[in-house]
Design an enzyme around this catalytic site. Structure first.
Site, PDB file in Angstrom:
ATOM      1  N   LYS A   1       0.837  -1.213   0.000  1.00 38.74           N
ATOM      2  CA  LYS A   1       0.000   0.000   0.000  1.00 38.74           C
ATOM      3  C   LYS A   1       0.868   1.258   0.000  1.00 38.74           C
ATOM      4  O   LYS A   1       0.644   2.188  -0.771  1.00 38.74           O
ATOM      5  CB  LYS A   1      -0.916  -0.009   1.214  1.00 38.74           C
ATOM      6  N   ASN A   2       1.861   1.292   0.888  1.00 38.12           N
ATOM      7  CA  ASN A   2       2.626   2.525   1.055  1.00 38.12           C
ATOM      8  C   ASN A   2       3.632   2.783  -0.065  1.00 38.12           C
ATOM      9  O   ASN A   2       4.273   3.827  -0.098  1.00 38.12           O
ATOM     10  CB  ASN A   2       3.328   2.534   2.414  1.00 38.12           C
TER      11      ASN A   2
ATOM     12  N   CYS B   1      -5.487  13.091  12.330  1.00 41.59           N
ATOM     13  CA  CYS B   1      -6.149  11.801  12.202  1.00 41.59           C
ATOM     14  C   CYS B   1      -5.939  11.030  13.494  1.00 41.59           C
ATOM     15  O   CYS B   1      -5.317  11.539  14.432  1.00 41.59           O
ATOM     16  CB  CYS B   1      -5.652  11.035  10.985  1.00 41.59           C
TER      17      CYS B   1
ATOM     18  N   ARG C   1      -0.091  15.023  12.508  1.00 42.80           N
ATOM     19  CA  ARG C   1       0.528  14.776  11.209  1.00 42.80           C
ATOM     20  C   ARG C   1       0.647  16.021  10.312  1.00 42.80           C
ATOM     21  O   ARG C   1       0.005  16.125   9.262  1.00 42.80           O
ATOM     22  CB  ARG C   1      -0.213  13.649  10.481  1.00 42.80           C
TER      23      ARG C   1
ATOM     24  N   ASP D   1       4.171   1.113  11.926  1.00 42.66           N
ATOM     25  CA  ASP D   1       3.004   0.412  11.370  1.00 42.66           C
ATOM     26  C   ASP D   1       2.903  -1.036  11.856  1.00 42.66           C
ATOM     27  O   ASP D   1       1.919  -1.715  11.573  1.00 42.66           O
ATOM     28  CB  ASP D   1       3.029   0.448   9.833  1.00 42.66           C
TER      29      ASP D   1
ATOM     30  N   ARG E   1      -8.617  -0.100   4.257  1.00 40.37           N
ATOM     31  CA  ARG E   1      -7.657   0.834   3.653  1.00 40.37           C
ATOM     32  C   ARG E   1      -6.341   0.114   3.353  1.00 40.37           C
ATOM     33  O   ARG E   1      -5.642   0.470   2.417  1.00 40.37           O
ATOM     34  CB  ARG E   1      -7.339   2.000   4.612  1.00 40.37           C
TER      35      ARG E   1
HETATM   36  C1  LIG Z   1       1.023   6.285   2.829  1.00 38.91           C
HETATM   37  C2  LIG Z   1       2.221   6.050   3.674  1.00 38.91           C
HETATM   38  O1  LIG Z   1       3.304   5.783   3.170  1.00 38.91           O
HETATM   39  N1  LIG Z   1       2.050   6.112   4.985  1.00 38.91           N
HETATM   40  C3  LIG Z   1       3.163   5.836   5.873  1.00 38.91           C
HETATM   41  C4  LIG Z   1       4.013   7.090   5.982  1.00 38.91           C
HETATM   42  O2  LIG Z   1       3.164   8.137   6.428  1.00 38.91           O
HETATM   43  P1  LIG Z   1       3.683   9.642   6.353  1.00 38.91           P
HETATM   44  O3  LIG Z   1       4.432   9.832   5.110  1.00 38.91           O
HETATM   45  O4  LIG Z   1       2.513  10.507   6.609  1.00 38.91           O
HETATM   46  O5  LIG Z   1       4.652   9.661   7.598  1.00 38.91           O
HETATM   47  P2  LIG Z   1       5.870  10.627   7.870  1.00 38.91           P
HETATM   48  O6  LIG Z   1       7.124   9.840   7.815  1.00 38.91           O
HETATM   49  O7  LIG Z   1       5.747  11.815   7.004  1.00 38.91           O
HETATM   50  O8  LIG Z   1       5.568  11.058   9.358  1.00 38.91           O
HETATM   51  C5  LIG Z   1       6.379  10.706  10.444  1.00 38.91           C
HETATM   52  C6  LIG Z   1       6.326  11.773  11.509  1.00 38.91           C
HETATM   53  O9  LIG Z   1       6.779  13.010  10.987  1.00 38.91           O
HETATM   54  C7  LIG Z   1       5.851  14.032  11.216  1.00 38.91           C
HETATM   55  N2  LIG Z   1       5.879  14.973  10.081  1.00 38.91           N
HETATM   56  C8  LIG Z   1       5.744  14.491   8.814  1.00 38.91           C
HETATM   57  C9  LIG Z   1       5.762  15.353   7.751  1.00 38.91           C
HETATM   58  C10 LIG Z   1       5.894  16.715   7.975  1.00 38.91           C
HETATM   59  O10 LIG Z   1       5.906  17.536   7.064  1.00 38.91           O
HETATM   60  N3  LIG Z   1       6.021  17.163   9.258  1.00 38.91           N
HETATM   61  C11 LIG Z   1       6.016  16.308  10.323  1.00 38.91           C
HETATM   62  O11 LIG Z   1       6.124  16.740  11.465  1.00 38.91           O
HETATM   63  C12 LIG Z   1       4.510  13.283  11.328  1.00 38.91           C
HETATM   64  O12 LIG Z   1       3.564  14.025  12.020  1.00 38.91           O
HETATM   65  C13 LIG Z   1       4.925  12.029  12.052  1.00 38.91           C
HETATM   66  O13 LIG Z   1       4.981  12.260  13.428  1.00 38.91           O
HETATM   67  O14 LIG Z   1       5.080   6.851   6.892  1.00 38.91           O
HETATM   68  C14 LIG Z   1       4.660   6.578   8.241  1.00 38.91           C
HETATM   69  C15 LIG Z   1       5.891   6.437   9.097  1.00 38.91           C
HETATM   70  O15 LIG Z   1       6.622   5.345   8.747  1.00 38.91           O
HETATM   71  C16 LIG Z   1       3.785   5.320   8.240  1.00 38.91           C
HETATM   72  O16 LIG Z   1       3.265   5.140   9.521  1.00 38.91           O
HETATM   73  C17 LIG Z   1       2.649   5.444   7.245  1.00 38.91           C
HETATM   74  O17 LIG Z   1       2.013   4.176   7.098  1.00 38.91           O
HETATM   75  C1  LIG Z   2      -0.666   4.903   9.105  1.00 41.57           C
HETATM   76  C2  LIG Z   2      -0.750   4.203   7.985  1.00 41.57           C
HETATM   77  O1  LIG Z   2      -1.118   4.682   6.785  1.00 41.57           O
HETATM   78  P1  LIG Z   2      -1.482   6.180   6.351  1.00 41.57           P
HETATM   79  O2  LIG Z   2      -0.225   6.979   6.380  1.00 41.57           O
HETATM   80  O3  LIG Z   2      -1.940   5.991   4.930  1.00 41.57           O
HETATM   81  O4  LIG Z   2      -2.528   6.676   7.281  1.00 41.57           O
HETATM   82  C3  LIG Z   2      -0.414   2.751   7.939  1.00 41.57           C
HETATM   83  O5  LIG Z   2      -0.310   2.222   6.804  1.00 41.57           O
HETATM   84  O6  LIG Z   2      -0.272   2.117   9.011  1.00 41.57           O
END
Ligand SMILES: CC(=O)N[C@H]1[C@@H](OP(=O)(O)OP(=O)(O)OC[C@H]2O[C@@H](n3ccc(=O)[nH]c3=O)[C@H](O)[C@@H]2O)O[C@H](CO)[C@@H](O)[C@@H]1O
Ligand SMILES: C=C(OP(=O)(O)O)C(=O)O
Length: 439
Positions: free
Chosen positions: A22-23, A117, A122, A306, A398
């Site tokens: 998925k990711n 969420c 996030r 995750d 999802r």
């Molecule tokens: C679709 C997808 O691939 N989802 C994955 C992706 O989510 P996602 O890409 O949203 O996760 P991030 O690595 O960006 O987020 C990690 C942390 O960084 C923080 N943050 C992120 C971006 C930003 O601009 N500012 C900030 O502060 C977030 O709030 C969080 O606390 O990576 C996460 C961390 O491995 C996984 O749990 C999710 O399953």
């Molecule tokens: C948190 C997850 O996904 P998303 O970033 O799409 O919410 C996940 O895959 O566990």
């Protein structure tokens, strides 16, 4: 309303096949927006609610998309629209990944603000910082983020404050068609980043260093449609590994890539689980007695957040005390309340959960607070006394294709059922009331 019903007590045995990740598939589909010419063919695309949401997002941008039998076809040659409304972003935060590609292709994107969420607030500041460093102006108002650039994005050196997966992907995609070279420092190193980079390179991009903390992208003038196969889902694989272990089962998780699963293999190994690398996957054999472990969630190659909830389920069955510290998301312990409904002993101290086992888990009605929490509750249900009913399946859908069916095929007593149907079955099973005829 649908729910998943689990009756505990069965051992899992057999083989289960892992789907495409998925990711990885979500950013890969977003990246296909960058191809101004030609059609992309993406293989091993899992039938997930998120994939259908991404399909809708692209259609709404005037892109031709087809999704048949695990193959996703994208043609983005027509003039693009530039807006992703809240109805999509609300369902799936990864919709925000179209911002980088749109900025690079047409110099404009207007995406609804993702908002918080269940697992935390996030923010997306690191994505925006990257686009601004590349010359874009970013404005936030009326629930939308609008980014624009006159002409092309300019290559830049961008240091991420945290190795965000989404920010790395969004910036990498934007930089693929920028003028000049972009360097992302403190980049995320997850296997999904490598999958996206490989696809970009197949489209004609020049991305080097994906999978390390420094990614170097030399911008090119044009990208074209390409063929790409999505990597196997390490989190789905890990979920089945934990399910096998908790039931003292013996399961081959076909397609699991050990290189992607190092932290999980290490921690499950410390718990006494036997994990054997076979040619086509990982075979998992659960021990008679699980040992407790401590771990912290971290960006890759650290322990994946995750898998935190599923591992918490496994710790509930371990003999002794284990501590899980969640460092990636500030609020990813929503499942603890649900585990408590199943008679578990978990204490929360700040960012840590202290789990003392073994717990005499009891079946209960519980809610999937997010997709991994849902999977974890089903896993706990596999060893609970009595019946566990898991609600809010929209979260599970999802990220998991036919989770109940796949567990059932491994021997678990799990079924997905409409609430009304369950009531009918219960009525059928109830003994008929005693008829006393008056004489
Ligand atoms: C679709 C997808 O691939 N989802 C994955 C992706 O989510 P996602 O890409 O949203 O996760 P991030 O690595 O960006 O987020 C990690 C942390 O960084 C923080 N943050 C992120 C971006 C930003 O601009 N500012 C900030 O502060 C977030 O709030 C969080 O606390 O990576 C996460 C961390 O491995 C996984 O749990 C999710 O399953
Ligand atoms: C948190 C997850 O996904 P998303 O970033 O799409 O919410 C996940 O895959 O566990």
């Amino acid at each position: 309303m649908e729910k998943i019903i689990v009756r505990g007590g069965n051992q899992l045995r057999g083989t289960v096949k892992v789907e495409g990740a998925k990711n990885a598939v979500l950013p890969v589909i977003a990246a296909s927006i960058l191809a101004g010419r030609g059609t992309s063919h993406i293989y091993d695309v899992p039938q997930l609610a998120d994939v259908y949401t991404m399909k809708e997002v692209l259609s709404n941008l005037n892109i031709d998309v087809k999704y048949v039998d695990g193959k996703f076809t994208v043609n983005a040659e027509k003039p693009l629209k530039t807006e992703a409304p809240f109805e999509y972003v609300r369902k799936m935060r990864a919709s925000f990944l179209v911002m980088g590609p749109l900025l690079a292709r047409v110099g404009k994107a207007r995406i609804a603000l993702p908002g918080g969420c269940a697992i935390g607030s996030r923010p997306i500041d690191q994505h925006l910082k990257g686009f601004e460093a590349m010359g874009a102006t970013v404005e936030i108002g009326n629930g939308f983020i609008e980014a624009r650039i006159d002409g092309r994005l300019q290559g830049a050196k961008i240091y991420l404050d945290f190795p965000s997966v989404g920010a790395t992907e969004n910036i990498m995609m934007a930089a693929a068609m920028a003028e000049g070279t972009t360097i992302i420092e403190n980049a995320a190193e997850e296997p999904e980043i490598v999958c996206v980079a490989n696809y970009l390179n197949a489209m004609g991009a020049k991305v080097r260093g994906a999978g390390t903390g420094e990614i170097r992208i030399e911008g090119v003038d044009e990208l074209v449609g390409a063929e790409h196969t999505v990597i196997p889902d390490r989190i789905e694989a890990g979920t089945f590994m934990v399910a096998a272990a908790i039931t003292k089962g013996d399961v081959l998780v076909e397609g699991a890539v050990s290189e992607h699963l190092r932290p999980l293999i290490a921690k499950m190994g410390e718990m006494g689980v036997k994990i054997i690398e076979e040619e086509n996957g990982l075979r998992v054999v659960g021990p008679e007695k699980l040992k407790p472990v401590d771990f912290k969630t971290m960006p890759h190659p650290g322990f994946p957040t995750d898998m935190q909830a599923q591992m918490m389920a496994l710790l509930l069955a371990a003999h002794g005390t284990g501590v899980i510290t969640e460092t990636v998301f500030e609020n990813r312990f929503m499942h603890v309340e649900e585990f408590r409904r199943m008679n578990s002993n978990i204490k929360i101290e700040g960012r840590s959960a202290i789990i003392t086992g073994p717990n005499n888990l009891q079946g209960a009605e519980v809610s999937a607070t997010d997709l991994r929490a849902g999977a974890a509750l089903i896993i706990a249900g596999l060893i609970a006394d009595g019946v566990t009913r898991v609600m809010e399946l929209k979260h599970i859908d999802r990220g998991y294709v036919n989770l109940a069916g796949k567990l059932q095929a491994l021997g678990a007593d799990v079924e997905r059922i409409e609430e009304e149907l369950e009531e009918e079955i219960e009525n059928l099973e109830a003994p008929a009331p005693l008829q006393i005829k008056s004489i």
